[in-house]
Scaffold this motif. Structure first.
Motif, PDB file in Angstrom:
ATOM      1  N   THR A  54      -5.955  15.166  12.853  1.00  0.00           N
ATOM      2  CA  THR A  54      -5.868  14.391  11.625  1.00  0.00           C
ATOM      3  C   THR A  54      -4.819  15.023  10.712  1.00  0.00           C
ATOM      4  O   THR A  54      -4.554  16.227  10.780  1.00  0.00           O
ATOM      5  CB  THR A  54      -7.223  14.328  10.896  1.00  0.00           C
ATOM      6  OG1 THR A  54      -7.673  15.664  10.619  1.00  0.00           O
ATOM      7  CG2 THR A  54      -8.263  13.599  11.723  1.00  0.00           C
ATOM      8  N   ARG A  57      -4.054   9.449  10.369  1.00  0.00           N
ATOM      9  CA  ARG A  57      -3.884   9.655   8.922  1.00  0.00           C
ATOM     10  C   ARG A  57      -5.227   9.471   8.227  1.00  0.00           C
ATOM     11  O   ARG A  57      -5.907   8.479   8.430  1.00  0.00           O
ATOM     12  CB  ARG A  57      -2.873   8.653   8.361  1.00  0.00           C
ATOM     13  CG  ARG A  57      -1.454   8.857   8.838  1.00  0.00           C
ATOM     14  CD  ARG A  57      -0.793  10.128   8.327  1.00  0.00           C
ATOM     15  NE  ARG A  57      -0.656  10.145   6.892  1.00  0.00           N
ATOM     16  CZ  ARG A  57       0.450   9.799   6.232  1.00  0.00           C
ATOM     17  NH1 ARG A  57       1.510   9.417   6.899  1.00  0.00           N
ATOM     18  NH2 ARG A  57       0.478   9.837   4.924  1.00  0.00           N
ATOM     19  N   ILE A  58      -5.597  10.430   7.394  1.00  0.00           N
ATOM     20  CA  ILE A  58      -6.859  10.329   6.673  1.00  0.00           C
ATOM     21  C   ILE A  58      -6.634  10.184   5.169  1.00  0.00           C
ATOM     22  O   ILE A  58      -7.585  10.186   4.398  1.00  0.00           O
ATOM     23  CB  ILE A  58      -7.800  11.517   6.976  1.00  0.00           C
ATOM     24  CG1 ILE A  58      -7.153  12.843   6.589  1.00  0.00           C
ATOM     25  CG2 ILE A  58      -8.214  11.506   8.433  1.00  0.00           C
ATOM     26  CD1 ILE A  58      -8.096  14.028   6.683  1.00  0.00           C
ATOM     27  N   ASP A  59      -5.387  10.034   4.749  1.00  0.00           N
ATOM     28  CA  ASP A  59      -5.069   9.905   3.335  1.00  0.00           C
ATOM     29  C   ASP A  59      -4.753   8.466   2.938  1.00  0.00           C
ATOM     30  O   ASP A  59      -4.420   8.207   1.797  1.00  0.00           O
ATOM     31  CB  ASP A  59      -3.899  10.807   2.975  1.00  0.00           C
ATOM     32  CG  ASP A  59      -2.646  10.487   3.770  1.00  0.00           C
ATOM     33  OD1 ASP A  59      -2.760   9.951   4.885  1.00  0.00           O
ATOM     34  OD2 ASP A  59      -1.535  10.790   3.291  1.00  0.00           O
ATOM     35  N   GLU A  60      -4.869   7.557   3.834  1.00  0.00           N
ATOM     36  CA  GLU A  60      -4.507   6.165   3.540  1.00  0.00           C
ATOM     37  C   GLU A  60      -5.739   5.335   3.231  1.00  0.00           C
ATOM     38  O   GLU A  60      -6.806   5.568   3.624  1.00  0.00           O
ATOM     39  CB  GLU A  60      -3.761   5.550   4.709  1.00  0.00           C
ATOM     40  CG  GLU A  60      -2.466   6.288   4.963  1.00  0.00           C
ATOM     41  CD  GLU A  60      -1.712   5.768   6.164  1.00  0.00           C
ATOM     42  OE1 GLU A  60      -2.306   5.222   7.106  1.00  0.00           O
ATOM     43  OE2 GLU A  60      -0.494   5.906   6.158  1.00  0.00           O
ATOM     44  N   GLU A  96      -1.343  13.898   1.434  1.00  0.00           N
ATOM     45  CA  GLU A  96      -1.531  14.223   0.015  1.00  0.00           C
ATOM     46  C   GLU A  96      -1.659  15.720  -0.211  1.00  0.00           C
ATOM     47  O   GLU A  96      -1.185  16.241  -1.218  1.00  0.00           O
ATOM     48  CB  GLU A  96      -2.753  13.503  -0.536  1.00  0.00           C
ATOM     49  CG  GLU A  96      -2.559  12.014  -0.688  1.00  0.00           C
ATOM     50  CD  GLU A  96      -3.764  11.322  -1.291  1.00  0.00           C
ATOM     51  OE1 GLU A  96      -4.528  11.978  -2.031  1.00  0.00           O
ATOM     52  OE2 GLU A  96      -3.939  10.131  -1.008  1.00  0.00           O
ATOM     53  N   ASP A 134      -3.470  14.799   6.511  1.00  0.00           N
ATOM     54  CA  ASP A 134      -3.610  14.341   5.137  1.00  0.00           C
ATOM     55  C   ASP A 134      -2.326  14.710   4.403  1.00  0.00           C
ATOM     56  O   ASP A 134      -2.105  15.873   4.048  1.00  0.00           O
ATOM     57  CB  ASP A 134      -4.820  15.003   4.482  1.00  0.00           C
ATOM     58  CG  ASP A 134      -5.115  14.486   3.088  1.00  0.00           C
ATOM     59  OD1 ASP A 134      -4.194  13.943   2.436  1.00  0.00           O
ATOM     60  OD2 ASP A 134      -6.263  14.629   2.648  1.00  0.00           O
TER      61      ASP A 134
END
Length: 73
Positions: free
Chosen positions: A4, A70-73, A8, A6
């Protein structure tokens, strides 16, 4: 293996265990690098559970990050 990312916080996690229950990681070993740091997560038996990369865009290959979930979307 699950990876994963992130963007950000510019961090990636490479999970090496199929399922990691909360609290299973009991030892974290941090290694500093020029672009950030790498944290190795181990369980109580010394099994490597995963690798966290802080400063991922400076430490990991761009193609590797592009393929990560992606875990920031």
């Amino acid at each position: 293996m699950r990876t994963t990312f992130d963007a950000e916080v510019d961090a990636a996690y490479i999970s090496l265990a199929p399922e990691t229950a909360p609290g299973r990681s009991v030892l974290n070993v941090e290694v500093e690098s020029t672009g950030g740091s790498v944290v190795l997560d181990f369980d109580s038996e010394g099994v490597l559970l995963g690798v966290e990369v802080l400063g991922a865009t400076k430490t990991l290959d761009r193609e590797f990050l592009d393929a990560a979930e992606r875990i920031d979307e």
